[in-house]
Design an enzyme around this catalytic site. Structure first.
Site, PDB file in Angstrom:
ATOM      1  N   GLU A 131      21.391  46.214  -7.037  1.00 34.24           N
ATOM      2  CA  GLU A 131      21.662  44.965  -6.694  1.00 34.24           C
ATOM      3  C   GLU A 131      22.893  44.395  -6.158  1.00 34.24           C
ATOM      4  O   GLU A 131      23.939  45.197  -6.526  1.00 34.24           O
ATOM      5  CB  GLU A 131      21.161  44.016  -7.773  1.00 34.24           C
ATOM      6  CG  GLU A 131      19.533  44.127  -7.973  1.00 34.24           C
ATOM      7  CD  GLU A 131      19.155  43.283  -9.312  1.00 34.24           C
ATOM      8  OE1 GLU A 131      19.654  42.389  -9.691  1.00 34.24           O
ATOM      9  OE2 GLU A 131      17.830  43.392  -9.379  1.00 34.24           O
ATOM     10  N   HIS A 247      19.892  31.702  -5.348  1.00 35.80           N
ATOM     11  CA  HIS A 247      19.580  33.010  -4.876  1.00 35.80           C
ATOM     12  C   HIS A 247      19.284  33.066  -3.605  1.00 35.80           C
ATOM     13  O   HIS A 247      18.745  32.029  -3.106  1.00 35.80           O
ATOM     14  CB  HIS A 247      18.375  33.323  -5.732  1.00 35.80           C
ATOM     15  CG  HIS A 247      18.001  34.828  -5.752  1.00 35.80           C
ATOM     16  ND1 HIS A 247      17.723  35.547  -4.643  1.00 35.80           N
ATOM     17  CD2 HIS A 247      17.977  35.833  -6.869  1.00 35.80           C
ATOM     18  CE1 HIS A 247      17.156  36.553  -5.055  1.00 35.80           C
ATOM     19  NE2 HIS A 247      17.481  37.062  -6.184  1.00 35.80           N
ATOM     20  N   ARG A 293      25.938  37.594  -4.678  1.00 32.80           N
ATOM     21  CA  ARG A 293      25.125  36.390  -4.247  1.00 32.80           C
ATOM     22  C   ARG A 293      25.346  35.216  -3.557  1.00 32.80           C
ATOM     23  O   ARG A 293      24.950  34.737  -2.630  1.00 32.80           O
ATOM     24  CB  ARG A 293      24.393  36.082  -5.584  1.00 32.80           C
ATOM     25  CG  ARG A 293      22.996  35.965  -5.629  1.00 32.80           C
ATOM     26  CD  ARG A 293      22.293  35.890  -6.973  1.00 32.80           C
ATOM     27  NE  ARG A 293      21.625  37.226  -7.314  1.00 32.80           N
ATOM     28  CZ  ARG A 293      20.998  37.142  -8.352  1.00 32.80           C
ATOM     29  NH1 ARG A 293      20.850  36.334  -9.200  1.00 32.80           N
ATOM     30  NH2 ARG A 293      20.423  38.282  -8.461  1.00 32.80           N
ATOM     31  N   HIS A 354      18.889  28.778  -8.741  1.00 30.75           N
ATOM     32  CA  HIS A 354      18.290  30.166  -9.538  1.00 30.75           C
ATOM     33  C   HIS A 354      18.725  30.006 -10.737  1.00 30.75           C
ATOM     34  O   HIS A 354      18.009  30.144 -11.805  1.00 30.75           O
ATOM     35  CB  HIS A 354      18.709  31.463  -8.781  1.00 30.75           C
ATOM     36  CG  HIS A 354      18.202  32.561  -9.404  1.00 30.75           C
ATOM     37  ND1 HIS A 354      16.859  32.784  -9.528  1.00 30.75           N
ATOM     38  CD2 HIS A 354      18.833  33.884  -9.848  1.00 30.75           C
ATOM     39  CE1 HIS A 354      16.562  34.024 -10.067  1.00 30.75           C
ATOM     40  NE2 HIS A 354      18.036  34.645 -10.367  1.00 30.75           N
ATOM     41  N   ARG A 389      27.418  34.674 -11.172  1.00 33.51           N
ATOM     42  CA  ARG A 389      26.861  35.649 -12.320  1.00 33.51           C
ATOM     43  C   ARG A 389      26.690  37.063 -11.361  1.00 33.51           C
ATOM     44  O   ARG A 389      25.818  36.776 -10.455  1.00 33.51           O
ATOM     45  CB  ARG A 389      25.538  35.096 -12.960  1.00 33.51           C
ATOM     46  CG  ARG A 389      24.615  36.340 -13.734  1.00 33.51           C
ATOM     47  CD  ARG A 389      23.574  35.433 -14.408  1.00 33.51           C
ATOM     48  NE  ARG A 389      22.623  35.306 -13.080  1.00 33.51           N
ATOM     49  CZ  ARG A 389      21.427  35.919 -13.009  1.00 33.51           C
ATOM     50  NH1 ARG A 389      21.147  37.017 -13.509  1.00 33.51           N
ATOM     51  NH2 ARG A 389      20.691  35.471 -11.929  1.00 33.51           N
TER      52      ARG A 389
HETATM   53  P1  FAD Z   1      14.373  31.113 -20.954  1.00 30.79           P
HETATM   54  O1  FAD Z   1      13.699  32.395 -20.704  1.00 30.79           O
HETATM   55  O2  FAD Z   1      14.030  30.274 -19.697  1.00 30.79           O
HETATM   56  O3  FAD Z   1      13.296  30.323 -22.272  1.00 30.79           O
HETATM   57  C1  FAD Z   1      13.739  29.227 -22.458  1.00 30.79           C
HETATM   58  C2  FAD Z   1      12.499  28.689 -23.316  1.00 30.79           C
HETATM   59  O4  FAD Z   1      13.076  27.351 -23.782  1.00 30.79           O
HETATM   60  C3  FAD Z   1      11.225  28.498 -22.922  1.00 30.79           C
HETATM   61  O5  FAD Z   1      10.209  29.157 -23.662  1.00 30.79           O
HETATM   62  C4  FAD Z   1      11.021  27.075 -22.685  1.00 30.79           C
HETATM   63  O6  FAD Z   1       9.697  26.840 -22.716  1.00 30.79           O
HETATM   64  C5  FAD Z   1      11.718  26.754 -23.877  1.00 30.79           C
HETATM   65  N1  FAD Z   1      11.955  25.139 -23.806  1.00 30.79           N
HETATM   66  C6  FAD Z   1      12.826  24.580 -23.229  1.00 30.79           C
HETATM   67  N2  FAD Z   1      13.127  23.193 -23.252  1.00 30.79           N
HETATM   68  C7  FAD Z   1      12.378  22.931 -24.341  1.00 30.79           C
HETATM   69  C8  FAD Z   1      12.426  22.019 -25.259  1.00 30.79           C
HETATM   70  N3  FAD Z   1      12.529  20.845 -25.098  1.00 30.79           N
HETATM   71  N4  FAD Z   1      11.527  22.162 -26.506  1.00 30.79           N
HETATM   72  C9  FAD Z   1      11.046  23.232 -26.882  1.00 30.79           C
HETATM   73  N5  FAD Z   1      11.243  24.356 -26.129  1.00 30.79           N
HETATM   74  C10 FAD Z   1      11.712  24.286 -24.870  1.00 30.79           C
HETATM   75  N6  FAD Z   1      17.844  37.434 -14.869  1.00 30.79           N
HETATM   76  C11 FAD Z   1      18.234  38.780 -15.097  1.00 30.79           C
HETATM   77  O7  FAD Z   1      19.007  39.309 -15.910  1.00 30.79           O
HETATM   78  N7  FAD Z   1      17.548  39.996 -14.233  1.00 30.79           N
HETATM   79  C12 FAD Z   1      16.537  39.443 -13.505  1.00 30.79           C
HETATM   80  O8  FAD Z   1      15.755  40.161 -12.817  1.00 30.79           O
HETATM   81  C13 FAD Z   1      16.151  38.154 -13.108  1.00 30.79           C
HETATM   82  N8  FAD Z   1      15.272  37.478 -12.616  1.00 30.79           N
HETATM   83  C14 FAD Z   1      14.820  36.281 -12.444  1.00 30.79           C
HETATM   84  C15 FAD Z   1      13.710  35.954 -11.629  1.00 30.79           C
HETATM   85  C16 FAD Z   1      13.391  34.527 -11.650  1.00 30.79           C
HETATM   86  C17 FAD Z   1      12.367  34.107 -10.955  1.00 30.79           C
HETATM   87  C18 FAD Z   1      14.196  33.601 -12.463  1.00 30.79           C
HETATM   88  C19 FAD Z   1      13.770  32.279 -12.524  1.00 30.79           C
HETATM   89  C20 FAD Z   1      15.304  34.101 -13.077  1.00 30.79           C
HETATM   90  C21 FAD Z   1      15.523  35.422 -13.173  1.00 30.79           C
HETATM   91  N9  FAD Z   1      16.530  35.875 -14.244  1.00 30.79           N
HETATM   92  C22 FAD Z   1      16.945  37.113 -14.313  1.00 30.79           C
HETATM   93  C23 FAD Z   1      17.346  35.070 -14.806  1.00 30.79           C
HETATM   94  C24 FAD Z   1      16.684  35.207 -16.509  1.00 30.79           C
HETATM   95  O9  FAD Z   1      15.332  35.284 -16.284  1.00 30.79           O
HETATM   96  C25 FAD Z   1      16.881  34.139 -17.220  1.00 30.79           C
HETATM   97  O10 FAD Z   1      18.413  33.869 -16.985  1.00 30.79           O
HETATM   98  C26 FAD Z   1      16.595  34.240 -18.570  1.00 30.79           C
HETATM   99  O11 FAD Z   1      15.299  35.026 -18.859  1.00 30.79           O
HETATM  100  C27 FAD Z   1      17.125  33.253 -19.587  1.00 30.79           C
HETATM  101  O12 FAD Z   1      16.255  33.709 -20.792  1.00 30.79           O
HETATM  102  P2  FAD Z   1      16.588  32.419 -21.901  1.00 30.79           P
HETATM  103  O13 FAD Z   1      15.834  32.821 -23.168  1.00 30.79           O
HETATM  104  O14 FAD Z   1      17.789  31.737 -21.851  1.00 30.79           O
HETATM  105  O15 FAD Z   1      15.566  31.002 -21.268  1.00 30.79           O
HETATM  106  C1  SIN Z   2      16.423  39.166  -8.727  1.00 32.79           C
HETATM  107  O1  SIN Z   2      15.272  40.174  -9.098  1.00 32.79           O
HETATM  108  O2  SIN Z   2      16.763  39.116  -7.580  1.00 32.79           O
HETATM  109  C2  SIN Z   2      16.965  38.338  -9.865  1.00 32.79           C
HETATM  110  C3  SIN Z   2      17.787  39.178 -10.502  1.00 32.79           C
HETATM  111  C4  SIN Z   2      18.553  38.151 -11.159  1.00 32.79           C
HETATM  112  O3  SIN Z   2      18.690  36.814 -11.291  1.00 32.79           O
HETATM  113  O4  SIN Z   2      19.526  38.587 -12.040  1.00 32.79           O
END
Ligand code: FAD
Ligand code: SIN
Length: 548
Positions: A131, A247, A293, A354, A389
């Site tokens: 990537e 993104h 990015r 993103h 990032r």
């Molecule tokens: P999240 O996974 O978003 O979880 C947050 C949780 O909090 C959810 O369950 C939500 O419902 C809950 N929540 C929020 N507000 C409240 C509230 N008020 N009360 C109760 N619950 C609440 N990163 C990578 O490293 N590699 C990748 O390949 C990658 N691909 C991605 C693709 C997409 C489409 C997206 C959107 C992001 C991607 N990212 C990737 C970024 C990565 O997915 C996120 O940064 C990471 O998953 C965040 O994890 P988290 O546990 O902090 O939050």
């Molecule tokens: C992607 O698959 O392009 C997302 C990866 C990331 O957000 O880190």
């Protein structure tokens, strides 16, 4: 100027004598990678309760495609991963955060594999994708482009099997409760049970991102910035709030939601072409399609403006439809749904919001500025990402600092002061002001943020946007709502205000933050990180210079 954004402590009225109570040692808010991992760790040692506002699977984590950046190849090195992270972070990374998180990566993946997560393999070895910004192929992935779902399923299964861990779905955290400046849990709303008070000796905030503050976003509907807004109201320090990452490649079909086309697709050799069918990235960066990015996103916008087009295209025809479908089954299916035959046709793409780099400021033990409150994952800001990032570093951060948050909660329980619940109420009179159509405000906010606080920013537009947000605040932040959607709009407004004010203050361009009126990076003045907190007379900013 002071606003209701700064003075209003709770979004809901409550009286602890009239609300059902639940007690736990550790409360985790959020069921993404960070919250689940934190809860599993904490529950090994103390009663732990995890709440999430939708289903356990509703998260950015579930949507993650490309994979996890981690060194698994002897020909690669931890030092190289550290160096890449720091280079892409454009002078604002905290080296100790980068070292700690990158070095813990290989063990975190081994643990997931031990728990049954199936990462893709070639000849028995972990397959590794490429990537942008990485000097080596080091992105481990699962089921092609469904890495997030595989990780989330694994963690949800382990969480369900963990004694001492209770999981509550559909439980919306409205606000963190504080007593004498310490966090003691959260006030929540459940469609069936109404308001509830969760009292906790340690609270771990893991509520993820806030991409939905922008009209164009890869984020699912849950990403409304609740955690940042709750923490702000509770008095926590937030940091780097101007740093929203865009993104480069989301599928652009007018009227359809903006689905991500993973950067890993470019890692497999896809080209970006403009409306004239010309590759353009090598004119912008030596690494062409695999530049960091922010560089690729801005180059796409420039090409769109230069050629008068609404998008550019990804060309994967030379990869071949069959190979593409094997490597990226979800994306392939998505294209198929829109009758795009990737073996013959180009994929229309353009950038979208993103990942939120800025968030609740924490140290490397996940401690926030509010005693009793820890934060991890995308809601937190550790300094790993700096001003931009490195791709696929966030699942890694969630896994590593999720563990840290769980451990920190337990250590504090063992050594911290005893905890007592106490009567508490919040009573705010109903506002006589006009009611605005909340979904209209939400759509308009997302639109104004996209146009004025998006990939290119200008001081005049930022000032104007602050006024618009303050105006909406007078009619939205004064209301007592009783519905998740409406609280989310109050949170989106709060976060939008913090992003806009922080972006206005940083009079330079760096990483994901680009100012057309200050296009250069100004290390002499701005090689520092901005922290923001609510103060008596509005937003209070503090700057911290970055060490070399
Ligand atoms: P999240 O996974 O978003 O979880 C947050 C949780 O909090 C959810 O369950 C939500 O419902 C809950 N929540 C929020 N507000 C409240 C509230 N008020 N009360 C109760 N619950 C609440 N990163 C990578 O490293 N590699 C990748 O390949 C990658 N691909 C991605 C693709 C997409 C489409 C997206 C959107 C992001 C991607 N990212 C990737 C970024 C990565 O997915 C996120 O940064 C990471 O998953 C965040 O994890 P988290 O546990 O902090 O939050
Ligand atoms: C992607 O698959 O392009 C997302 C990866 C990331 O957000 O880190």
């Amino acid at each position: 100027m002071s606003q209701l954004y700064d003075t209003r402590r709770y979004l809901t009225n409550f009286d602890s004598r009239r609300v059902p109570h639940l007690f736990t040692d550790v409360l985790v808010i959020g069921s993404g990678v960070a919250g689940l991992r934190a809860a599993i760790e904490a529950a090994e040692h103390a009663p732990t309760l995890l709440i999430t506002k939708g289903r356990l699977s509703d998260s950015n984590t579930w949507a993650a495609q490309g994979g996890v950046a981690v060194v698994t190849n002897p020909a690669d090195s931890l030092d190289a991963h550290i160096a890449d992270t720091i280079t892409v972070g454009c002078g604002l990374c905290d080296r100790s955060a980068v070292e700690q998180i990158v070095r813990a990566g290989p063990a975190a993946i081994e643990e997931l594999i031990g728990w049954g997560a199936k990462f893709d393999r070639v000849d028995g070895h972990l397959a590794r994708g490429r990537e942008g910004g990485h000097s080596a192929s080091r992105i481990v992935h699962a089921r092609g482009d469904a890495t997030g779902a595989e990780i989330a399923k694994t963690l949800i299964r382990i969480a369900r099997e963990t004694d001492g861990l209770r999981l509550f779905e559909d439980c919306f955290a409205i606000d963190l409760i504080t007593l004498d400046g310490c966090c003691v849990g959260a006030i929540t709303f459940h469609p069936k049970y109404g308001h509830q008070m969760f009292w906790a000796r340690q609270t771990i905030l893991a509520t993820g991102g806030c991409g939905r503050v922008y009209r164009e976003s890869t984020n699912p509907e849950i990403a409304t910035g609740d955690g940042r807004a709750m923490a702000y109201r509770a008095g926590a320090v937030l940091r780097d709030m101007e740093m929203m990452q865009f993104h480069p490649t989301t599928l652009y079909i007018a009227g359809a939601t903006r689905a991500l086309i993973s950067e890993a697709v470019r890692g497999e050799g896809a080209y970006l072409v403009n409306r004239e069918g010309e590759r353009f990235m090598s004119a912008y960066h030596a690494d062409a399609e695999l530049a960091p990015r922010d560089v690729v996103s801005r180059a796409i916008v420039k090409e769109m403006v230069r050629t008068g087009a609404t998008c550019v295209h990804l060309d994967v025809r030379h990869i071949g439809a069959e190979r593409f479908a094997r490597r990226f089954p979800m994306i392939s299916e998505l294209c198929h749904q829109f009758d795009i035959d990737v073996g013959r046709s180009l994929i229309p793409v353009r950038p979208a919001a993103h990942y939120m780099v800025g968030g609740v400021a924490t140290d490397l033990r996940t401690r926030t500025s509010v005693p009793g409150l820890l934060a991890c994952g995308e809601v937190a800001c550790t300094g790993l990402h700096g001003a931009n990032r490195l791709a696929s570093n966030s699942l890694l951060e969630g896994l590593v600092l999720g563990v840290e948050a769980g451990r920190q909660a337990i250590d504090t329980l063992n050594h911290g002061p005893a905890f007592h619940a106490a009567p508490i109420q919040n009573e705010m009179p109903a506002s006589p002001r006009t009611e605005l159509d909340i979904s209209d405000v939400q759509n308009s906010l997302r639109s104004v943020m996209w146009h004025n606080v998006g990939m290119e920013r200008h001081g005049d537009r930022l000032a104007e946007t602050r006024q618009i947000i303050d105006f909406w605040g007078m009619y939205v932040m004064d209301k007592l709502f009783d519905d998740r959607d409406e609280w989310e709009v109050q949170n989106l407004l709060t976060v939008a205000r913090l992003i806009t004010a922080s972006a206005a203050r940083r009079t330079e361009s760096r990483g994901v933050h680009f100012r057309t009126d200050y296009p250069e990076t100004d290390d002499a003045v701005w090689r520092k990180r901005q922290s923001v907190q609510r103060g008596d007379s509005g937003l209070t900013f503090t700057d911290t210079p970055c060490a070399d």
